[in-house]
Write a protein that holds these residues in place. Structure first.
Motif, PDB file in Angstrom:
ATOM      1  N   LEU A  67      -9.813  10.354  -6.859  1.00  0.00           N
ATOM      2  CA  LEU A  67      -8.649   9.639  -7.385  1.00  0.00           C
ATOM      3  C   LEU A  67      -9.027   8.777  -8.578  1.00  0.00           C
ATOM      4  CD1 LEU A  67      -5.637   9.132  -6.933  1.00  0.00           C
ATOM      5  CD2 LEU A  67      -6.258   7.218  -5.480  1.00  0.00           C
ATOM      6  N   GLY A  68     -10.241   8.343  -8.629  1.00  0.00           N
ATOM      7  CA  GLY A  68     -10.687   7.560  -9.776  1.00  0.00           C
ATOM      8  C   GLY A  68     -11.588   8.395 -10.653  1.00  0.00           C
ATOM      9  N   PRO A  69     -11.991   7.905 -11.787  1.00  0.00           N
ATOM     10  CA  PRO A  69     -11.621   6.584 -12.300  1.00  0.00           C
ATOM     11  C   PRO A  69     -10.182   6.556 -12.809  1.00  0.00           C
ATOM     12  CG  PRO A  69     -12.891   7.773 -13.928  1.00  0.00           C
ATOM     13  CD  PRO A  69     -12.871   8.647 -12.704  1.00  0.00           C
ATOM     14  N   PHE A  70      -9.567   5.420 -12.658  1.00  0.00           N
ATOM     15  CA  PHE A  70      -8.202   5.280 -13.150  1.00  0.00           C
ATOM     16  C   PHE A  70      -8.109   4.026 -14.003  1.00  0.00           C
ATOM     17  CE2 PHE A  70      -8.432   3.304  -8.991  1.00  0.00           C
ATOM     18  CZ  PHE A  70      -7.836   2.077  -9.181  1.00  0.00           C
ATOM     19  N   ASP A  71      -7.239   4.106 -14.957  1.00  0.00           N
ATOM     20  CA  ASP A  71      -7.065   3.031 -15.927  1.00  0.00           C
ATOM     21  C   ASP A  71      -5.868   2.183 -15.527  1.00  0.00           C
ATOM     22  OD1 ASP A  71      -7.172   1.428 -18.140  1.00  0.00           O
ATOM     23  OD2 ASP A  71      -6.083   2.828 -19.418  1.00  0.00           O
ATOM     24  N   VAL A  72      -6.083   0.896 -15.335  1.00  0.00           N
ATOM     25  CA  VAL A  72      -5.027  -0.012 -14.906  1.00  0.00           C
ATOM     26  C   VAL A  72      -4.680  -0.946 -16.057  1.00  0.00           C
ATOM     27  CG1 VAL A  72      -4.345  -1.802 -13.268  1.00  0.00           C
ATOM     28  CG2 VAL A  72      -5.847   0.071 -12.539  1.00  0.00           C
ATOM     29  N   ALA A  73      -3.400  -1.096 -16.335  1.00  0.00           N
ATOM     30  CA  ALA A  73      -2.939  -2.012 -17.378  1.00  0.00           C
ATOM     31  C   ALA A  73      -1.845  -2.890 -16.797  1.00  0.00           C
ATOM     32  CB  ALA A  73      -2.419  -1.248 -18.590  1.00  0.00           C
ATOM     33  N   ARG A  74      -1.862  -4.150 -17.154  1.00  0.00           N
ATOM     34  CA  ARG A  74      -0.817  -5.091 -16.748  1.00  0.00           C
ATOM     35  C   ARG A  74      -0.056  -5.471 -18.000  1.00  0.00           C
ATOM     36  NH1 ARG A  74      -5.573  -6.307 -14.404  1.00  0.00           N
ATOM     37  NH2 ARG A  74      -5.700  -6.122 -12.139  1.00  0.00           N
ATOM     38  N   LEU A  75       1.221  -5.139 -18.035  1.00  0.00           N
ATOM     39  CA  LEU A  75       2.017  -5.295 -19.242  1.00  0.00           C
ATOM     40  C   LEU A  75       3.195  -6.201 -18.956  1.00  0.00           C
ATOM     41  CD1 LEU A  75       2.090  -1.503 -20.147  1.00  0.00           C
ATOM     42  CD2 LEU A  75       0.436  -3.185 -20.912  1.00  0.00           C
TER      43      LEU A  75
ATOM     44  N   ASP B 138      -7.038   1.657   1.700  1.00  0.00           N
ATOM     45  CA  ASP B 138      -7.739   2.372   2.758  1.00  0.00           C
ATOM     46  C   ASP B 138      -6.895   3.569   3.193  1.00  0.00           C
ATOM     47  OD1 ASP B 138      -8.999   3.271   5.062  1.00  0.00           O
ATOM     48  OD2 ASP B 138      -9.560   1.254   5.710  1.00  0.00           O
ATOM     49  N   PRO B 139      -7.429   4.789   3.101  1.00  0.00           N
ATOM     50  CA  PRO B 139      -6.625   5.956   3.495  1.00  0.00           C
ATOM     51  C   PRO B 139      -6.302   5.986   4.983  1.00  0.00           C
ATOM     52  CG  PRO B 139      -8.884   6.607   3.038  1.00  0.00           C
ATOM     53  CD  PRO B 139      -8.760   5.175   2.613  1.00  0.00           C
ATOM     54  N   GLU B 140      -6.989   5.179   5.800  1.00  0.00           N
ATOM     55  CA  GLU B 140      -6.716   5.158   7.238  1.00  0.00           C
ATOM     56  C   GLU B 140      -5.556   4.244   7.606  1.00  0.00           C
ATOM     57  OE1 GLU B 140      -8.257   7.132   9.247  1.00  0.00           O
ATOM     58  OE2 GLU B 140      -9.623   7.896   7.699  1.00  0.00           O
TER      59      GLU B 140
ATOM     60  N   THR C 128      -1.878  15.019  -1.244  1.00  0.00           N
ATOM     61  CA  THR C 128      -1.589  13.675  -0.753  1.00  0.00           C
ATOM     62  C   THR C 128      -2.619  12.712  -1.319  1.00  0.00           C
ATOM     63  OG1 THR C 128      -0.646  14.561   1.287  1.00  0.00           O
ATOM     64  CG2 THR C 128      -1.287  12.235   1.279  1.00  0.00           C
ATOM     65  N   LEU C 129      -2.154  11.781  -2.124  1.00  0.00           N
ATOM     66  CA  LEU C 129      -3.051  10.825  -2.761  1.00  0.00           C
ATOM     67  C   LEU C 129      -3.347   9.662  -1.820  1.00  0.00           C
ATOM     68  CD1 LEU C 129      -1.334  10.603  -6.272  1.00  0.00           C
ATOM     69  CD2 LEU C 129      -3.030  12.262  -5.474  1.00  0.00           C
ATOM     70  N   ASP C 130      -4.560   9.159  -1.914  1.00  0.00           N
ATOM     71  CA  ASP C 130      -4.883   7.949  -1.167  1.00  0.00           C
ATOM     72  C   ASP C 130      -4.019   6.796  -1.662  1.00  0.00           C
ATOM     73  OD1 ASP C 130      -6.727   9.210   0.363  1.00  0.00           O
ATOM     74  OD2 ASP C 130      -8.449   8.599  -0.838  1.00  0.00           O
ATOM     75  N   PRO C 131      -3.748   5.820  -0.818  1.00  0.00           N
ATOM     76  CA  PRO C 131      -2.830   4.750  -1.227  1.00  0.00           C
ATOM     77  C   PRO C 131      -3.420   3.850  -2.298  1.00  0.00           C
ATOM     78  CG  PRO C 131      -3.774   4.268   0.917  1.00  0.00           C
ATOM     79  CD  PRO C 131      -4.199   5.656   0.577  1.00  0.00           C
ATOM     80  N   LEU C 132      -2.538   3.389  -3.156  1.00  0.00           N
ATOM     81  CA  LEU C 132      -2.857   2.324  -4.102  1.00  0.00           C
ATOM     82  C   LEU C 132      -2.386   1.004  -3.496  1.00  0.00           C
ATOM     83  CD1 LEU C 132      -1.884   3.893  -7.532  1.00  0.00           C
ATOM     84  CD2 LEU C 132      -4.168   3.288  -6.772  1.00  0.00           C
ATOM     85  N   LEU C 133      -3.170  -0.030  -3.681  1.00  0.00           N
ATOM     86  CA  LEU C 133      -2.890  -1.334  -3.083  1.00  0.00           C
ATOM     87  C   LEU C 133      -2.596  -2.342  -4.172  1.00  0.00           C
ATOM     88  CD1 LEU C 133      -2.779  -3.094  -0.535  1.00  0.00           C
ATOM     89  CD2 LEU C 133      -5.244  -3.459  -0.791  1.00  0.00           C
TER      90      LEU C 133
ATOM     91  N   ALA D 119       0.866  -1.175   0.000  1.00  0.00           N
ATOM     92  CA  ALA D 119       0.000   0.000   0.000  1.00  0.00           C
ATOM     93  C   ALA D 119       0.903   1.226   0.000  1.00  0.00           C
ATOM     94  CB  ALA D 119      -0.923   0.004   1.210  1.00  0.00           C
ATOM     95  N   MET D 120       0.808   2.043  -1.040  1.00  0.00           N
ATOM     96  CA  MET D 120       1.735   3.161  -1.210  1.00  0.00           C
ATOM     97  C   MET D 120       0.956   4.458  -1.317  1.00  0.00           C
ATOM     98  SD  MET D 120       4.550   3.845  -4.196  1.00  0.00           S
ATOM     99  CE  MET D 120       3.253   4.280  -5.345  1.00  0.00           C
ATOM    100  N   ARG D 121       1.425   5.469  -0.586  1.00  0.00           N
ATOM    101  CA  ARG D 121       0.814   6.794  -0.621  1.00  0.00           C
ATOM    102  C   ARG D 121       1.873   7.820  -1.000  1.00  0.00           C
ATOM    103  NH1 ARG D 121      -1.870   8.659   4.802  1.00  0.00           N
ATOM    104  NH2 ARG D 121       0.323   8.832   5.422  1.00  0.00           N
ATOM    105  N   LEU D 122       1.543   8.685  -1.963  1.00  0.00           N
ATOM    106  CA  LEU D 122       2.458   9.699  -2.450  1.00  0.00           C
ATOM    107  C   LEU D 122       1.921  11.084  -2.145  1.00  0.00           C
ATOM    108  CD1 LEU D 122       3.239   8.244  -5.991  1.00  0.00           C
ATOM    109  CD2 LEU D 122       4.548   7.908  -3.893  1.00  0.00           C
ATOM    110  N   ALA D 123       2.831  11.990  -1.845  1.00  0.00           N
ATOM    111  CA  ALA D 123       2.512  13.406  -1.744  1.00  0.00           C
ATOM    112  C   ALA D 123       3.129  14.091  -2.950  1.00  0.00           C
ATOM    113  CB  ALA D 123       3.060  14.008  -0.453  1.00  0.00           C
TER     114      ALA D 123
END
Length: 378
Positions: free
Chosen positions: A157-165, A102-104, A219-224, A74-78
């Motif tokens: 934060l969404g919608p976001f496009d996820v690609a697995r390459l 989860d942002p918490e 500060t973005l919510d974390p991506l998991l 789970a990563m959160r970026l500022a």
């Protein structure tokens, strides 16, 4: 004629030199433009944004859960800048799933690992205590306020496009970036080569606020992310692209205390917490209900270009607990009066009484008469 011919030749040569100088300046401007719009590295992955925009990653905070076969990050970026959207690229050793975290979670881990406060008393006055107080009557300056940053709403934060390459197909990543209006910088393509050689895969995510044209900042919510691995790893190699010092805060949840195998070119990792916990709330959702050993690490990378690999973790030699302690010192008082004042007063009174008694005894001591012995006759 000779002079005229020579004059014509000189004029043509000057024009060619001016054109050559203009060409050099144009090429230099292009190169500076590439330098001004790099793929900003963030320890675990890299950001790519469009031309004529800027983006900077101030800090990265991540939580890692490894149970021996599966790893979750789970990563959160500022972030800050003018880019309305960005592509986040993350290399992973196996096929990964991605969703919003989860942002918490990271806030709860921060509370668990916070230093404990213990109170201590001191007897003798120090600077700031009476009688060493400053003579002027002025309020002390308040502590500097922590820099506040805007928070991007988790819904935005969404919608976001996820690609697995797949990493063995370099055109797949380039094509995905092109389809979303990005270009694959040469430096990033070079940095990804070791992952290609190891047959890793990419996770590519397009981040964009819901309001079109709004800068992606705060500060973005974390991506998991979740992926299978028998060896816990935290990808850091792409941070070599960073042009400013990097800071990493990492919470590692595992059956035992964990430690990095090396500093990978940064300052030595600093343990800020180590202990077995019973997960609750967001931490339970992330790590599971079973007790886990939490190891919190901070590491600085003053020269990111020296980063030479990814963080690989191993079990520490012992599950030794550790927690920081913050002490608050208070002048020892009795009834609101510093204890040293009556103590010193009582000591002075005792000395004065002792001196008075000694003087009284000396006055009452009887005087012994003095007789001079006569000298013997000659």
């Amino acid at each position: 004629m000779a002079v005229a011919a020579g004059g014509t030749t000189g004029t043509g040569g000057g024009a060619r030199r001016r054109r050559a100088l203009c060409l050099v300046l144009v090429l230099l401007a292009v190169q500076l433009g590439w330098l001004a719009r790099p793929a900003y590295a963030c320890g675990c992955g890299a950001m790519v944004h469009g031309p004529d925009t800027t983006m900077a990653v101030h800090r990265e905070t991540s939580a890692v859960r490894w149970d021996g076969t599966t790893e979750r990050i789970a990563m959160r970026l500022a972030v800050d800048g003018t880019a309305p959207d960005a592509a986040w690229i993350m290399p992973v050793p196996h096929r990964a799933t991605v969703r919003l975290g989860d942002p918490e979670l990271l806030d709860e881990l921060d509370e668990i690992t916070a230093p404990v406060t213990r109170h201590r008393h001191y007897f003798w006055p120090r600077a700031g205590d009476w009688p060493f107080e400053p003579d002027f009557d002025g309020a002390t300056a308040p502590p500097p306020a922590e820099a506040s940053v805007g928070v991007v709403d988790r819904e935005r934060l969404g919608p976001f496009d996820v690609a697995r390459l797949t990493a063995d197909d370099p055109d797949a990543l380039r094509g995905w970036l092109t389809a979303h209006g990005y270009r694959l910088p040469p430096a990033l393509a070079t940095a990804l080569r070791p992952y290609v050689d190891r047959h890793w895969e990419y996770v590519a995510v397009r981040l964009a606020p819901a309001d079109h044209g709004t800068p992606l900042t705060g500060t973005l919510d974390p991506l998991l992310l979740s992926f299978a691995t028998e060896r816990p790893v935290y990808p850091m190699r792409l941070s070599r692209l960073a042009t400013t010092p990097q800071a990493l805060s990492l919470y590692f949840l595992a059956p035992h205390r964990m430690e990095p195998r090396s500093a990978i070119g940064g300052a030595p990792p600093h343990v800020v917490y180590a202990g077995r916990i019973q997960p609750q709330d967001a931490v339970r959702d992330f790590a599971g209900p079973a007790p886990a050993f939490l190891t919190a690490l901070d590491q600085n990378f003053p020269r990111p270009q020296h980063i030479n690999g990814d963080h690989e973790f191993r079990r520490a030699t012992a599950d030794t607990p550790y927690q920081r302690v913050r002490y608050t010192d208070t002048l020892l008082e009795v009834g609101g009066i510093p204890l040293w004042i009556p103590t010193v007063g009582a000591a002075l009174l005792l000395l004065m009484a002792t001196a008075a008694l000694t003087a009284g005894r000396l006055r009452r001591r009887p005087t012994v008469p003095y007789f001079r012995t006569p000298a013997p006759p000659a």
